[in-house]
Design an enzyme around this catalytic site. Structure first.
Site, PDB file in Angstrom:
ATOM      1  CG  HIS A   1      -1.797   1.123   1.429  1.00  0.00           C
ATOM      2  ND1 HIS A   1      -3.140   1.085   1.117  1.00  0.00           N
ATOM      3  CD2 HIS A   1      -1.563   2.370   1.911  1.00  0.00           C
ATOM      4  CE1 HIS A   1      -3.681   2.267   1.402  1.00  0.00           C
ATOM      5  NE2 HIS A   1      -2.750   3.059   1.877  1.00  0.00           N
ATOM      6  CD  GLU A   2       2.372   3.749   3.523  1.00  0.00           C
ATOM      7  OE1 GLU A   2       2.939   4.813   3.229  1.00  0.00           O
ATOM      8  OE2 GLU A   2       1.179   3.697   3.843  1.00  0.00           O
TER       9      GLU A   2
ATOM     10  CG  HIS B   1       0.197   6.135  -0.469  1.00  0.00           C
ATOM     11  ND1 HIS B   1      -0.960   6.715  -0.954  1.00  0.00           N
ATOM     12  CD2 HIS B   1      -0.160   5.517   0.692  1.00  0.00           C
ATOM     13  CE1 HIS B   1      -1.961   6.441  -0.124  1.00  0.00           C
ATOM     14  NE2 HIS B   1      -1.509   5.711   0.875  1.00  0.00           N
TER      15      HIS B   1
ATOM     16  CD  GLU C   1      -5.277   5.849   2.334  1.00  0.00           C
ATOM     17  OE1 GLU C   1      -5.361   4.746   2.883  1.00  0.00           O
ATOM     18  OE2 GLU C   1      -4.199   6.377   2.068  1.00  0.00           O
TER      19      GLU C   1
END
Ligand SMILES: [Zn+2]
Length: 270
Positions: A135-136, A139, A193
């Site tokens: 997930h990071e 980003h 997100e």
């Protein structure tokens, strides 16, 4: 051309060059180029990690450090497959020894950190750690740092906040680096997100991590007890129906997870 017309033309030009499109087709406000965000993040990362290193809080548990690095090296290999130009990034992961803090982040250019509290307080499995870091990484891949730096720089509050972005007195950063340091403390938009959830679960599955762990991760995140709510939730606000959306992605991710093809590894620097 009158000055007023000229101003309008210039403003239009700024608007045109400063909006880009994210990987899922969303329009992003971009006052900072990705190159600028990467160089500023490199400085912000060094300034953030250095004092922690001096206090002996970086990578000091060899077992946890190896575990996190092994997972991240598989994820980065998949990130480079997804976005080949990121092979030029100076990818880096550090484990911050802080058992109370449930957090992880990635700056522009692949500069990452995870706090030991995320692993211990969630009792996170390798699959769940992979979901967090996947997930990071998304980003960073989707340029969300530059987007948040742009937001920081575009608002008066942001400009004031940039001046106090460093938590530590005596750590001076240039304006852009301060904005990069601030960016990891600002909440992502719900659209950002959703993007990171969607791409993160795929990255993790392709790296060999169970997509069902994305669902259990967020369940655990919502139930953390003692020591206050997870810091991760303040910077990663929940999109509506996050868990249901992730759950609905699981079937299409399972073939990537169950594939018997070898999983490539990207060797991160020590
Ligand atoms: Zn996020």
């Amino acid at each position: 051309m009158t000055p007023r017309t000229l101003t309008s033309v210039l403003l239009l030009a700024v608007f045109l060059v400063s909006c880009t499109t994210s990987p899922t087709g969303r329009r992003q406000l971009m006052l900072v180029s990705e190159g600028k965000a990467i160089s500023a993040s490199k400085e912000a990362y060094a300034q953030t990690i250095k004092p922690l290193e001096e206090e002996g809080k970086i990578d000091n548990d060899p077992v946890i450090t190896k575990r996190v690095r092994d997972i991240t090296e598989r994820l980065v290999a998949q990130a480079i497959r997804m976005r080949p130009d990121t092979a030029n990034w100076e990818w880096s992961i550090k484990v911050i020894d802080d058992p109370d803090t449930v957090n992880a982040w990635a700056m522009a250019g692949g500069k990452m950190a995870i706090y030991t509290g995320l692993i211990s307080r969630l009792d996170a499995t390798d699959h769940e750690i992979a979901q967090v870091m996947g997930h990071e990484i998304c980003h960073a891949l989707a340029n969300h740092t530059a987007e948040k730096m742009s937001v920081a720089m575009a608002t008066t509050v942001g400009v004031l906040a940039v001046g106090v972005a460093s938590d530590r007195p005596g750590v001076a950063m240039t304006g852009a680096a301060a904005a990069a340091a601030l960016a990891i403390k600002l909440p992502n938009s719900r659209a950002a997100e959703s993007e990171a959830d969607r791409i993160g679960i795929e990255l993790a599955a392709k790296a060999g991590y169970d997509p069902r762990a994305a669902v259990t991760l967020w369940e655990k995140m919502g139930k953390v007890s003692g020591g206050g709510p997870p810091q991760f939730l303040s910077t990663h606000p929940a999109p509506d129906n996050r868990r249901q959306t992730l759950q609905s992605l699981v079937p299409q991710m399972m073939p990537y997870y169950q594939s018997t093809e070898p999983r490539p590894v990207y060797k991160l620097p020590e």
